[in-house]
Design an enzyme around this catalytic site. Structure first.
Site, PDB file in Angstrom:
ATOM      1  CD  GLN A   1      -6.659  -4.152   4.761  1.00 37.54           C
ATOM      2  OE1 GLN A   1      -7.586  -4.910   5.327  1.00 37.54           O
ATOM      3  NE2 GLN A   1      -6.976  -2.897   4.137  1.00 37.54           N
TER       4      GLN A   1
ATOM      5  CE  LYS B   1      -6.910   0.427   6.503  1.00 35.42           C
ATOM      6  NZ  LYS B   1      -7.743   0.718   5.481  1.00 35.42           N
TER       7      LYS B   1
ATOM      8  CB  CYS C   1      -3.915   3.435  -1.682  1.00 34.85           C
ATOM      9  SG  CYS C   1      -5.050   4.551  -1.174  1.00 34.85           S
TER      10      CYS C   1
ATOM     11  CG  HIS D   1      -1.920   1.032   1.490  1.00 34.47           C
ATOM     12  ND1 HIS D   1      -1.598   2.404   1.740  1.00 34.47           N
ATOM     13  CD2 HIS D   1      -3.206   0.976   1.150  1.00 34.47           C
ATOM     14  CE1 HIS D   1      -2.579   3.024   1.737  1.00 34.47           C
ATOM     15  NE2 HIS D   1      -3.686   2.145   1.625  1.00 34.47           N
TER      16      HIS D   1
ATOM     17  CG  ASP E   1       0.765  -2.058   6.457  1.00 32.04           C
ATOM     18  OD1 ASP E   1      -0.047  -2.095   7.020  1.00 32.04           O
ATOM     19  OD2 ASP E   1       0.773  -1.574   5.367  1.00 32.04           O
TER      20      ASP E   1
HETATM   21  N1  PLP Z   1      -1.658  -0.586   4.720  1.00 29.91           N
HETATM   22  C1  PLP Z   1      -2.685  -1.248   4.329  1.00 29.91           C
HETATM   23  C2  PLP Z   1      -2.120  -2.589   3.883  1.00 29.91           C
HETATM   24  C3  PLP Z   1      -3.986  -0.624   4.005  1.00 29.91           C
HETATM   25  O1  PLP Z   1      -4.805  -1.476   3.599  1.00 29.91           O
HETATM   26  C4  PLP Z   1      -4.001   0.605   4.412  1.00 29.91           C
HETATM   27  C5  PLP Z   1      -5.417   1.167   4.330  1.00 29.91           C
HETATM   28  O2  PLP Z   1      -6.180   0.741   3.395  1.00 29.91           O
HETATM   29  C6  PLP Z   1      -3.260   1.258   5.129  1.00 29.91           C
HETATM   30  C7  PLP Z   1      -1.706   0.824   5.229  1.00 29.91           C
HETATM   31  C8  PLP Z   1      -3.238   2.616   5.443  1.00 29.91           C
HETATM   32  O3  PLP Z   1      -3.984   2.734   6.562  1.00 29.91           O
HETATM   33  P1  PLP Z   1      -4.431   4.098   7.389  1.00 29.91           P
HETATM   34  O4  PLP Z   1      -5.085   4.943   6.160  1.00 29.91           O
HETATM   35  O5  PLP Z   1      -5.539   4.000   8.332  1.00 29.91           O
HETATM   36  O6  PLP Z   1      -3.306   4.961   7.829  1.00 29.91           O
END
Ligand code: PLP
Length: 412
Positions: free
Chosen positions: A208, A231, A369, A128, A205
């Site tokens: 998810q 999430k 994204c 992402h 990260d």
């Molecule tokens: N990393 C992953 C794998 C994501 O799916 C997302 C959001 O969709 C993020 C990071 C970013 O999360 P946030 O927008 O809550 O900071």
């Protein structure tokens, strides 16, 4: 599928969420956009509302009782996160605005201190932007090189490819636990082990994965891990950076201001100990209280039970999606999480989402994204993603709506 067999009754769980109750202002929808954000149970909404109504005060400042109580609630939330992740101590938990801010914190503070010209950072092709752009920017700023760990054609990471990328200049491997597009569940403990053998740090990260499977930072042995409250059935505006204590000790502050400093004079400054050192300014207090309630909600169901239930639901979805002619699913099969990015015939993914919306099925479409991954996959996709309150009837409705979409666009 017998949902009760797995100790999860999605219908019963939905009763704990106002979003799924009839309301004059709301259209009832089948919500399959959980990778973007999850709905919130009453327990979270009530904890947050109770805090703002009766417990509100600033933390670690006031000499009064209300301030002490708010501070205790805020620190109790930190302790809860530490236990949830199996961190060694609450001091390893830094509250941030979300996954994005947590990773930016590491890139700025740790990265600008320890990554030098000529060093290398490895990122995977399935990241992402939150776990990509901070490293791209850091590499440019420091004169370091970003190395891309490409995915296999079936959407996995090959560990031998990682071994081939690692050099004595590699400082960090940044990897997503569960891909928000492919649903791939990466072997992060193995990845951290390989990174460490080469002398590199590893950041996971967990945006998810946090709400869908057990996440144990000691078992993974990651150096850094990030997730977002929203999430995981919690509020927006709160997230977590886990980092090993020794790393937090040697990292400089990310932002400076109130609450993160012990002594300030014209001549010198002495920073507070971690985690306060990384929490400049008034933190997200009510949001931390909400996150605490959200993690308690997850634990009330049991993370093993959630993982087993969602696994079975995912298998069901994989079987049913195969019945839709012209549907092309990305990511590994069958071993994957409940995130399904797909295309359908030549229909634009935004059109798929629009038609599904008319059938009261909420999904996302676009590049999610993750533009470099989108490029590899050949463009935008539609994406359905599961949470613990979904059940087989929702998958059936999705499949039915996809058949309708085909008809609307003239496919027999
Ligand atoms: N990393 C992953 C794998 C994501 O799916 C997302 C959001 O969709 C993020 C990071 C970013 O999360 P946030 O927008 O809550 O900071």
């Amino acid at each position: 599928m017998a949902t009760t067999r797995l100790a999860i009754d999605a219908h019963e769980i939905r009763r704990q969420f106002p979003f799924f109750q009839p309301h004059p202002e709301m259209r009832s929808v089948i919500y399959l956009d959980n990778a973007a954000t999850t709905q919130k149970p009453y327990a979270v909404i009530e904890a947050v509302s109770h805090f703002w109504a009766y417990q509100n005060a600033n933390v670690h400042r006031g000499g009064h009782g209300a301030g002490a109580k708010a501070s205790a609630l805020y620190e109790a939330a930190r302790e809860c996160v530490a236990k949830f992740l199996n961190a060694r101590e609450p001091a390893e938990i830094v509250f941030t605005r979300g996954t994005t801010e947590a990773i930016n914190l590491v890139a700025s503070s740790w990265g600008e201190t320890f990554v030098r010209a000529g060093d290398e950072i490895i990122v995977t092709e399935m990241e992402h932007h939150a776990n990509l752009l901070p490293w791209m920017r850091l590499a440019e700023k420091q004169g370091a090189t970003l190395r891309v760990w490409r995915i296999t054609d079936d959407g996995r990471l090959d560990l031998d490819a990682l071994r081939a990328l690692l050099t004595e200049r590699t400082r960090l491997v940044a990897v997503v636990h569960i891909s928000n597009v492919l649903g791939t569940v990466n072997p992060v403990a193995e990845i951290c082990r390989i990174a460490h053998e080469a002398g590199a740090r590893c950041l996971v990260d967990a945006a998810q994965s946090i709400a869908h499977m057990p996440v144990d930072v000691q078992a993974i042995d990651c150096d850094f891990l990030a997730f977002s409250g929203h999430k995981a059935y919690g509020p927006t505006g709160i997230g977590v950076l886990y980092a090993k204590r020794a790393l937090l000790e040697e990292m400089p502050p990310y932002q400076v201001g109130g609450g993160m400093v012990r002594i300030v004079s014209w001549e010198r400054r002495q920073w507070a100990e971690p985690p306060a050192k990384f929490e400049a300014g008034t933190p997200p207090i009510g949001e931390a209280v909400g996150l605490h309630a959200a993690l308690d909600f997850i634990d009330s169901l049991g993370r093993e039970a959630i993982a087993a239930y969602e696994h079975e639901l995912t298998e069901y979805a994989l079987r049913r999606l195969q019945e839709v002619p012209g549907l092309r699913l990305h990511g590994p099969v069958p071993d994957r999480a409940g995130i399904f990015a797909f295309t359908l015939e030549d229909i634009h993914p935004h059109d798929i989402a629009t038609v599904l919306d008319t059938r009261d099925v909420a999904i996302r479409s676009g590049l999610h994204c993750a533009h470099p991954l989108g490029e590899r996959l050949g463009g935008a996709t539609a994406r359905a993603s599961l949470a613990v309150y979904n059940d087989t009837s929702h998958i059936d409705a999705l499949v039915e709506a996809l058949h309708t979409t085909r008809k609307v666009f003239g496919y027999a």
